[in-house]
Write a protein that holds these residues in place. Structure first.
Motif, PDB file in Angstrom:
ATOM      1  N   GLY A  86       0.799  -1.077  -0.051  1.00  0.00           N
ATOM      2  CA  GLY A  86      -0.009  -0.051  -0.025  1.00  0.00           C
ATOM      3  C   GLY A  86       0.851   1.203   0.110  1.00  0.00           C
ATOM      4  N   ASP A  87       1.903   1.160  -0.205  1.00  0.00           N
ATOM      5  CA  ASP A  87       3.040   2.634  -0.119  1.00  0.00           C
ATOM      6  C   ASP A  87       2.716   3.439  -1.510  1.00  0.00           C
ATOM      7  N   TYR A  88       1.971   2.958  -2.388  1.00  0.00           N
ATOM      8  CA  TYR A  88       1.707   4.115  -3.233  1.00  0.00           C
ATOM      9  C   TYR A  88       0.203   4.450  -3.142  1.00  0.00           C
ATOM     10  N   GLY A 110      -5.974   2.371  -0.974  1.00  0.00           N
ATOM     11  CA  GLY A 110      -7.337   3.297  -1.032  1.00  0.00           C
ATOM     12  C   GLY A 110      -7.624   3.623   0.656  1.00  0.00           C
ATOM     13  N   ARG A 111      -6.635   3.506   1.284  1.00  0.00           N
ATOM     14  CA  ARG A 111      -6.929   3.751   2.732  1.00  0.00           C
ATOM     15  C   ARG A 111      -5.373   3.827   3.483  1.00  0.00           C
ATOM     16  N   ALA A 112      -5.585   4.466   4.598  1.00  0.00           N
ATOM     17  CA  ALA A 112      -4.152   4.788   5.513  1.00  0.00           C
ATOM     18  C   ALA A 112      -3.862   3.435   5.848  1.00  0.00           C
ATOM     19  N   ASP A 116       0.901  10.533  -6.378  1.00  0.00           N
ATOM     20  CA  ASP A 116      -0.168   9.511  -6.089  1.00  0.00           C
ATOM     21  C   ASP A 116      -1.211   9.958  -5.343  1.00  0.00           C
ATOM     22  N   VAL A 117      -2.313   8.969  -5.479  1.00  0.00           N
ATOM     23  CA  VAL A 117      -3.563   9.277  -4.705  1.00  0.00           C
ATOM     24  C   VAL A 117      -3.852   8.006  -3.733  1.00  0.00           C
ATOM     25  N   SER A 118      -4.091   8.681  -2.511  1.00  0.00           N
ATOM     26  CA  SER A 118      -4.105   7.713  -1.346  1.00  0.00           C
ATOM     27  C   SER A 118      -5.535   7.229  -1.014  1.00  0.00           C
ATOM     28  N   SER A 119      -6.622   7.940  -1.509  1.00  0.00           N
ATOM     29  CA  SER A 119      -7.768   7.303  -1.285  1.00  0.00           C
ATOM     30  C   SER A 119      -8.602   7.975  -2.705  1.00  0.00           C
TER      31      SER A 119
END
Length: 350
Positions: free
Chosen positions: A222-224, A228-230, A301-304
């Motif tokens: 999930g580092d990129y 879609g979540r923390a 990058d888009v985190s959510s």
């Protein structure tokens, strides 16, 4: 229709020249195509009658065609598969298929080097080292329905809604302990709020699953932002379920967790490290965005999950992701129409 890189004949056109605009694939003739799955430099093509064809590189046995040395630019039938095929998946350098009798096959040695290193001195099972379709053990009694593949892991979804995973777990993509799993292991439904799974998608190292109630869970790398979540570096058991056993309590970011912004998603597509989804009639994206594949006009990058502003006035019909690009087939409202297509709700970006 095909286009793009073709250095190994993966477009099935009978040559290895790059194609910069969509062209038909005449070598397929009048066949009706049910599914196409693309690996790193090879392609699997499933026809409506259940025949599976393959083209492109066979350097790792990923075509399942022992007679092919190097590559083939013409789609050839995989004759070792006798029963009609109902689902196929191409990983980075391995392949999967489910036939109508419920047998799951694997071929291609893309996972074998990691398996030999991590399982030593044990010998990896045949399905991890075969260059021809080889039955995968432990799935013959669970009614396999479909398969999905990551870069170096495998997924099987059963008719009853169970998810079986095997292969590399380097990025937590198997949702549990251990660096490598040679045989399929079921994902505990406790981690999915006790629900059965209706659909599962995979990127290179992350997975997305939709459950019977429309909830969406993600896990793996999930580092990129591809989850879609923390990231939860010290997950609280209360975030998972009241009944989660102690074995799942240790700090791990790889456990499946719900992404509420994706609840009710009707479509999901995973690229290498980014994803798209249709939620409430709107197209949302998240994850790795170095090449602009999240469609937000940037390369950050888009985190959510966030709605793609440029597509707010159209209705997404079909979506797809490559390693570093995205595509969407959209319905455009008729000129003068008073009705606009559904827009994203405010919750889609939270």
């Amino acid at each position: 229709m095909v286009c793009g890189q073709n250095h190994r004949g993966q477009l099935g056109l009978g040559h290895t020249s790059q194609i910069t605009a969509f062209v038909p694939c005449p070598s397929l003739g009048p066949r009706s195509i049910r599914q196409v799955s693309c690996g790193w430099d090879f392609t699997l093509i499933l026809t409506d009658c259940g025949q599976l064809l393959a083209c492109g590189s066979n350097a790792h046995g990923q075509l399942g065609l022992p007679q092919v040395s190097g590559h083939t630019a013409k789609p050839l039938p995989i004759e070792a598969l006798i029963s009609p095929i109902i689902s196929v998946a191409a990983g980075l350098r391995h392949s999967l298929a489910v036939d109508s009798s419920g047998c799951v096959y694997q071929w291609g040695v893309g996972l074998s080097s990691e398996a030999r290193r991590l399982l030593a001195p044990q010998t990896p099972p045949a399905h991890l080292t075969s260059k021809e379709p080889c039955p995968v053990p432990a799935l013959d009694t669970v009614s396999p329905n479909s398969v999905t593949a990551g870069a170096s892991h495998c997924v099987c979804l059963t008719a009853g809604g169970d998810v079986f995973l095997w292969g590399s777990n380097k990025r937590g993509q198997l949702g549990g302990p251990g660096p490598f799993q040679s045989l399929p292991r079921v994902l505990d439904r406790i981690l999915l709020a006790g629900e059965s799974v209706t659909d599962v998608w995979s990127g290179w190292t992350h997975l997305v699953a939709r459950t019977e109630s429309g909830r969406v869970f993600t896990w793996g790398r999930g580092d990129y932002g591809q989850l879609g979540r923390a990231l939860q570096t010290n997950q609280d058991l209360s975030l998972l379920s009241d009944d989660v056993p102690p074995a799942y309590s240790r700090p791990m970011a790889c456990h499946p967790m719900e992404v509420k912004a994706l609840t009710g998603a009707t479509q999901v597509a995973c690229g290498s490290e980014h994803s798209l989804a249709v939620v409430g009639g709107a197209l949302v994206s998240w994850g790795w965005n170095e090449h602009g594949m999240c469609g937000d006009g940037s390369c950050e990058d888009v985190s959510s999950p966030a709605p793609i502003a440029a597509l707010r006035q159209v209705t997404p019909v079909l979506i797809g992701c490559g390693a570093g690009h995205s595509m969407a087939l959209c319905a455009v409202p008729l000129a003068g129409s008073a009705e606009a297509p559904p827009r994203a709700s405010s919750s889609a970006a939270t």
